[in-house]
Design an enzyme around this catalytic site. Structure first.
Site, PDB file in Angstrom:
ATOM      1  N   HIS A 196       1.131  -1.090  -0.233  1.00 54.03           N
ATOM      2  CA  HIS A 196      -0.230   0.149  -0.041  1.00 54.03           C
ATOM      3  C   HIS A 196       0.906   1.360   0.120  1.00 54.03           C
ATOM      4  O   HIS A 196       0.753   2.016  -0.816  1.00 54.03           O
ATOM      5  CB  HIS A 196      -1.094  -0.126   1.062  1.00 54.03           C
ATOM      6  CG  HIS A 196      -1.850   1.096   1.150  1.00 54.03           C
ATOM      7  ND1 HIS A 196      -1.774   2.156   1.641  1.00 54.03           N
ATOM      8  CD2 HIS A 196      -3.221   1.316   0.699  1.00 54.03           C
ATOM      9  CE1 HIS A 196      -2.542   3.074   1.415  1.00 54.03           C
ATOM     10  NE2 HIS A 196      -3.563   2.603   0.980  1.00 54.03           N
ATOM     11  N   ASP A 238      -0.613   2.529  -3.321  1.00 53.05           N
ATOM     12  CA  ASP A 238      -1.645   3.679  -3.705  1.00 53.05           C
ATOM     13  C   ASP A 238      -0.908   4.969  -3.539  1.00 53.05           C
ATOM     14  O   ASP A 238      -0.122   5.373  -2.829  1.00 53.05           O
ATOM     15  CB  ASP A 238      -2.407   3.463  -2.510  1.00 53.05           C
ATOM     16  CG  ASP A 238      -3.766   4.249  -2.481  1.00 53.05           C
ATOM     17  OD1 ASP A 238      -3.809   5.218  -3.512  1.00 53.05           O
ATOM     18  OD2 ASP A 238      -4.703   4.183  -1.606  1.00 53.05           O
ATOM     19  N   GLN A 331     -11.487  -1.030  -6.710  1.00 54.86           N
ATOM     20  CA  GLN A 331     -11.601  -1.114  -5.038  1.00 54.86           C
ATOM     21  C   GLN A 331     -13.085  -1.057  -4.906  1.00 54.86           C
ATOM     22  O   GLN A 331     -13.537   0.019  -4.892  1.00 54.86           O
ATOM     23  CB  GLN A 331     -11.034  -0.207  -4.562  1.00 54.86           C
ATOM     24  CG  GLN A 331     -10.849  -0.403  -2.939  1.00 54.86           C
ATOM     25  CD  GLN A 331     -10.035   0.400  -1.906  1.00 54.86           C
ATOM     26  OE1 GLN A 331     -10.326   0.174  -0.669  1.00 54.86           O
ATOM     27  NE2 GLN A 331      -9.309   1.391  -2.406  1.00 54.86           N
ATOM     28  N   THR A 362     -11.049   0.408   4.703  1.00 56.80           N
ATOM     29  CA  THR A 362     -10.346   1.491   5.194  1.00 56.80           C
ATOM     30  C   THR A 362      -9.553   1.112   6.561  1.00 56.80           C
ATOM     31  O   THR A 362     -10.245   0.206   7.228  1.00 56.80           O
ATOM     32  CB  THR A 362     -10.988   2.760   5.609  1.00 56.80           C
ATOM     33  OG1 THR A 362     -10.251   3.923   6.056  1.00 56.80           O
ATOM     34  CG2 THR A 362     -12.370   2.542   6.319  1.00 56.80           C
ATOM     35  N   CYS A 363      -8.458   1.507   6.507  1.00 54.60           N
ATOM     36  CA  CYS A 363      -7.817   1.451   8.117  1.00 54.60           C
ATOM     37  C   CYS A 363      -8.801   1.799   9.300  1.00 54.60           C
ATOM     38  O   CYS A 363      -8.473   1.273  10.321  1.00 54.60           O
ATOM     39  CB  CYS A 363      -6.523   2.250   8.047  1.00 54.60           C
ATOM     40  SG  CYS A 363      -6.661   3.941   7.551  1.00 54.60           S
TER      41      CYS A 363
END
Length: 427
Positions: A196, A238, A331, A362-363
């Site tokens: 990422h 990303d 995504q 998402t984190c």
């Protein structure tokens, strides 16, 4: 009726990371330790970085069973066409009021009907925030599985008409800003897709993209040193539109295509995919820019895959990107699609096309929402799934990988044929 929904409750809590004002960061806000200096730009933000919030949802059934889900919104809320910043205290009365009024008394086994009711519900003529639809639908999925004494994977597979995966879906690890140490952890654990890398500023991509190229070369070198025997990772970076910021349009010109060719060479012999190469400012513009880039790469024989993120939020957005062949992967950003069944439908939409489905998110989610998404990944056999929540890597990887493994093991046990002794006894 024991499967009747008898109550719905919402408790404010914390998510697994933070809300960040992406627009302020892209405009040059400087980090001060873990936070950022400067004033926020996006509506709803009090600070450029502030604590992530969740609403812990509990659905009660007639037999006393309590099923759970967590409302969550993405780290970069309010950006790229997404719903505004999610404030838990503000939205708790919505769940315990209009949402509960609509769902209490329904049969928990009617997952699709219950989840679609959420999609259609309006409060003061406004659709429910995506985070509400996301969290409540997770609890509805869990309630349906509890009522049917089966796995959430099986409930979703029945609802979506799929054959579940029999092996864990490849997990995509995210490093956060600690893109060296966390990535080395991923190599040691043999994570299939990584890292990422969070390339969200000019400083991180470097002049003419040089810093990113050097990082990709480092990935190859360290993967060979630390990875297990036979390890063949797929690199996924990303860049948050920073290639577009660095080079600008048009994206099929030689300068841009040559840079992607350099990325491919730096990653050799491993495949590489770039998420969000540009942010063109709207869905139609983003699709046009990504199609232009993909055509330029195809004409030059450059084998870097392109991943849609910005402006690909809703189910309709996923359809538009897939129909236009604007990406090699889309995504499916689970909190942005609303109901969790919509994420499954979005993955299914990619079937039979040239576009693969990356079940992301998402984190800034929770362990509860991440486990729910693991069942979507298994039910639809997605191309890859994000390790979440958090940016520490290890915890998110453990949560989603273990949830998939335990579910597969349970399904295998439950599908074992009866032994000869059991057959004789029945006879």
């Amino acid at each position: 009726m024991t499967t009747e929904i008898t109550g719905i409750h919402a408790t404010p809590g914390y998510a697994g990371f933070f809300f960040d004002d992406q627009r302020a960061i892209k405009r040059g806000a400087q980090q001060d330790g873990f936070t950022y200096d400067g004033e926020p730009i996006t509506d709803g933000f009090d600070e450029i970085r502030q604590a992530g919030e969740t609403l812990i949802v509990e659905v009660e059934l007639g037999d006393g069973t309590v099923a759970r889900g967590d409302c969550a919104a993405v780290q970069y809320s309010g950006a790229g066409g997404r719903d505004p910043l999610f404030r838990a205290e503000e939205y708790a009365p919505v769940i315990e009021g209009p949402v509960a009024d609509e769902l209490v008394g329904r049969d928990a086994t009617d997952l699709l009907d219950n989840a679609e009711t959420l999609e259609e519900l309006r409060v003061d003529d406004d659709r429910l925030h995506t985070a509400i639809r996301y969290g409540v639908s997770q609890a509805l999925l869990s309630a349906a599985a509890e009522a049917a004494t089966t796995t959430r994977t099986d409930v979703l597979a029945d609802a979506l008409g799929t054959d579940p995966a029999t092996e864990p879906v490849p997990v995509f690890g995210q490093s956060g800003d600690d893109r060296y140490i966390n990535t080395e952890k991923m190599f040691v654990k043999g994570v299939p897709v990584l890292p990422h890398a969070l390339i969200n500023s000019v400083e991180k991509i470097g002049a003419d993209g040089k810093t990113l190229l050097e990082y990709v070369e480092w990935l190859v070198e360290r993967s060979r040193v630390l990875g297990p025997d036979g390890y063949e990772p797929r690199f996924h970076i990303d860049v948050y539109g920073m290639i577009g910021e660095t080079f600008g349009a048009p994206y099929d010109r030689d300068e841009v295509v040559d840079y992607f060719a350099a990325l491919e060479d730096a990653a050799d012999p491993f495949p590489i995919q770039i998420e969000g190469p540009m942010d063109a400012g709207g869905r139609a513009e983003q699709i046009e820019a990504m199609v232009e880039l993909r055509e330029g790469l195809a004409d030059a024989g450059v084998g870097v895959d392109i991943v849609a993120d910005e402006w690909c939020n809703t189910f309709a957005d996923v359809q538009a990107f897939v129909d236009a062949e604007a990406a090699d992967l889309v995504q499916v950003k689970t909190p942005d699609l609303g109901g969790i069944h919509r994420s499954g439908q979005a993955v299914r939409y990619c079937e039979g096309t040239e576009t693969r489905a990356y079940l992301g998110g998402t984190c800034n989610e929770t362990a509860t929402s991440a486990r729910a998404c693991a069942h979507v990944a298994l039910a639809t056999d997605a191309a890859q799934m994000l390790a979440k929540p958090g940016m520490g890597f290890d915890e998110g990887y453990m949560i989603v990988e273990n949830e998939m493994r335990r579910t597969i093991a349970r399904r295998e046990r439950e599908q074992l044929p009866a032994t000869s002794d059991e057959v004789t006894a029945d006879d």
